[in-house]
Design a protein around this motif. Structure first.
Motif, PDB file in Angstrom:
ATOM      1  N   MET A  85       0.804  -1.189  -0.040  1.00  0.00           N
ATOM      2  CA  MET A  85       0.113  -0.199  -0.055  1.00  0.00           C
ATOM      3  C   MET A  85       0.750   1.276  -0.024  1.00  0.00           C
ATOM      4  O   MET A  85       0.440   2.290  -0.144  1.00  0.00           O
ATOM      5  N   PHE A  86       2.257   1.293   0.121  1.00  0.00           N
ATOM      6  CA  PHE A  86       3.013   2.441   0.162  1.00  0.00           C
ATOM      7  C   PHE A  86       3.932   2.414  -0.875  1.00  0.00           C
ATOM      8  O   PHE A  86       4.247   3.463  -1.316  1.00  0.00           O
ATOM      9  N   THR A 104      16.221 -12.034 -14.662  1.00  0.00           N
ATOM     10  CA  THR A 104      15.428 -11.356 -13.827  1.00  0.00           C
ATOM     11  C   THR A 104      16.071 -10.225 -13.441  1.00  0.00           C
ATOM     12  O   THR A 104      17.172  -9.927 -13.086  1.00  0.00           O
ATOM     13  N   SER A 105      15.170  -8.964 -13.588  1.00  0.00           N
ATOM     14  CA  SER A 105      15.766  -7.727 -13.445  1.00  0.00           C
ATOM     15  C   SER A 105      15.692  -7.219 -11.956  1.00  0.00           C
ATOM     16  O   SER A 105      15.140  -7.863 -11.016  1.00  0.00           O
ATOM     17  N   GLU A 106      16.439  -6.051 -11.650  1.00  0.00           N
ATOM     18  CA  GLU A 106      16.226  -5.618 -10.076  1.00  0.00           C
ATOM     19  C   GLU A 106      14.999  -5.182 -10.036  1.00  0.00           C
ATOM     20  O   GLU A 106      14.188  -4.846 -10.883  1.00  0.00           O
ATOM     21  N   GLU A 107      14.569  -4.821  -8.731  1.00  0.00           N
ATOM     22  CA  GLU A 107      13.291  -4.369  -8.444  1.00  0.00           C
ATOM     23  C   GLU A 107      13.288  -2.892  -8.895  1.00  0.00           C
ATOM     24  O   GLU A 107      14.113  -2.108  -8.244  1.00  0.00           O
ATOM     25  N   GLY A 108      12.182  -2.787  -9.528  1.00  0.00           N
ATOM     26  CA  GLY A 108      11.935  -1.098  -9.769  1.00  0.00           C
ATOM     27  C   GLY A 108      10.969  -0.798  -8.833  1.00  0.00           C
ATOM     28  O   GLY A 108      10.041  -1.381  -8.631  1.00  0.00           O
ATOM     29  N   ARG A 109      11.005   0.563  -8.468  1.00  0.00           N
ATOM     30  CA  ARG A 109      10.132   1.256  -7.245  1.00  0.00           C
ATOM     31  C   ARG A 109       9.500   2.521  -7.558  1.00  0.00           C
ATOM     32  O   ARG A 109      10.019   2.988  -8.238  1.00  0.00           O
ATOM     33  N   SER A 110       8.240   2.899  -7.044  1.00  0.00           N
ATOM     34  CA  SER A 110       7.989   4.150  -7.078  1.00  0.00           C
ATOM     35  C   SER A 110       6.934   4.313  -5.918  1.00  0.00           C
ATOM     36  O   SER A 110       6.346   3.375  -5.318  1.00  0.00           O
ATOM     37  N   LYS A 111       6.987   5.666  -5.603  1.00  0.00           N
ATOM     38  CA  LYS A 111       6.014   6.010  -4.543  1.00  0.00           C
ATOM     39  C   LYS A 111       4.865   6.744  -4.756  1.00  0.00           C
ATOM     40  O   LYS A 111       4.000   7.335  -4.022  1.00  0.00           O
ATOM     41  N   ALA A 118       2.570   5.298 -11.006  1.00  0.00           N
ATOM     42  CA  ALA A 118       3.126   4.462 -10.208  1.00  0.00           C
ATOM     43  C   ALA A 118       3.664   3.249 -11.083  1.00  0.00           C
ATOM     44  O   ALA A 118       5.060   2.786 -10.983  1.00  0.00           O
ATOM     45  N   TYR A 119       3.192   2.516 -11.778  1.00  0.00           N
ATOM     46  CA  TYR A 119       3.596   1.418 -12.478  1.00  0.00           C
ATOM     47  C   TYR A 119       4.643   1.764 -13.432  1.00  0.00           C
ATOM     48  O   TYR A 119       5.671   1.167 -13.727  1.00  0.00           O
ATOM     49  N   HIS A 120       4.286   2.665 -14.156  1.00  0.00           N
ATOM     50  CA  HIS A 120       5.109   3.203 -15.443  1.00  0.00           C
ATOM     51  C   HIS A 120       6.536   3.418 -14.693  1.00  0.00           C
ATOM     52  O   HIS A 120       7.521   3.286 -15.408  1.00  0.00           O
ATOM     53  N   GLU A 121       6.575   4.247 -13.509  1.00  0.00           N
ATOM     54  CA  GLU A 121       7.761   4.591 -13.102  1.00  0.00           C
ATOM     55  C   GLU A 121       8.457   3.516 -12.440  1.00  0.00           C
ATOM     56  O   GLU A 121       9.834   3.455 -12.838  1.00  0.00           O
TER      57      GLU A 121
END
Length: 244
Positions: A85-86, A104-111, A118-121
């Motif tokens: 949720m965050f 497998t890529s590194e984890e992409g994150r967005s706030k 958020a999904y695109h970032e």
């Protein structure tokens, strides 16, 4: 520190070489965590970013004829969503026709709070890992793969029989019958006993198959259906009579 860098470079080089033997990448029209096709344009963006990194990517149904008849020259892209949720958290994987994950890529994150932003970032952030691969299709690597495959035997699954050897194969007695499932089909005999599970892929008449704990490919060639899988690093191929 130097040893770690050498190890990282070695792993990246191995990943790059393994990916360079594949000519195309297919992106599903719907990822598992989405409720509808290309929701928030995530699938389209995945295709766009793959092409930007030098891959030749297509959405399902767009694959060229060469790829349809040669499914093992195609990588399958998938996006994994581990958001809470965050924070929106996403990874991108590339798998081969035997459902083995090669990258497998590194984890992409967005706030970001807006879902699409958020999904695109997060997806763009995950694609930063692809810059370490520098993909470039190598036809020599691709053509060398079939030469390393040794087909042990090819027998029809038509009647009950046990081959008296270390490579004994138990064959079914009757034609198998396909029953639709949420992910593809299940093949049963006349009992009806479950013999094999089939999972759809992006390629028509090509399925990921699961039988007796073994995973392989189930596909049609001409008017015949075949099941292929590896056992002890050897490729085994069987002709199967199926009624859909």
């Amino acid at each position: 520190m130097i040893a770690c860098l050498v190890l990282v470079n070695t792993l990246l080089g191995t990943a790059q070489e393994s990916l360079n033997g594949y000519k195309y990448v297919v992106v599903p029209e719907k990822f598992d965590f989405l409720k509808s096709e290309d929701l928030y344009q995530i699938n389209s963006l995945t295709k766009f970013l793959l092409n930007k990194e030098g891959f030749v990517a297509f959405l399902e149904g767009e694959l060229p004829e060469e790829a349809v008849y040669n499914p093992c020259m195609v990588l399958r892209a998938n996006v994994l969503n581990d958001s809470n949720m965050f924070t929106t958290k996403m990874k991108v994987t590339l798998s081969n026709c035997y459902n083995q994950v090669l990258f497998t890529s590194e984890e992409g994150r967005s706030k970001e709070k807006d879902y699409q932003k958020a999904y695109h970032e997060a997806l763009r952030d995950a694609f930063q890992s692809f810059k370490t691969i520098k993909y470039s299709y190598n036809e020599t690597i691709s053509k060398s793969k079939p030469e390393q495959i040794k087909i042990v035997k090819e027998v029809p699954i038509q009647s009950v029989a046990v081959v008296p050897s270390e490579e004994a194969v138990v064959m079914t007695e009757h034609t198998l019958y396909a029953q639709p499932t949420a992910t593809g089909f299940q093949l049963v005999d006349m009992s009806p006993k479950l013999v094999m599970k089939l999972y759809r892929t992006s390629v028509k008449d090509v399925f990921i198959a699961e039988k007796d704990g073994m995973n392989g490919l189930f596909y049609r060639s001409g008017n015949e259906w075949y099941f292929e899988y590896y056992e002890a690093d050897q490729l085994k191929k069987y002709s199967i009579s199926v009624k859909f």
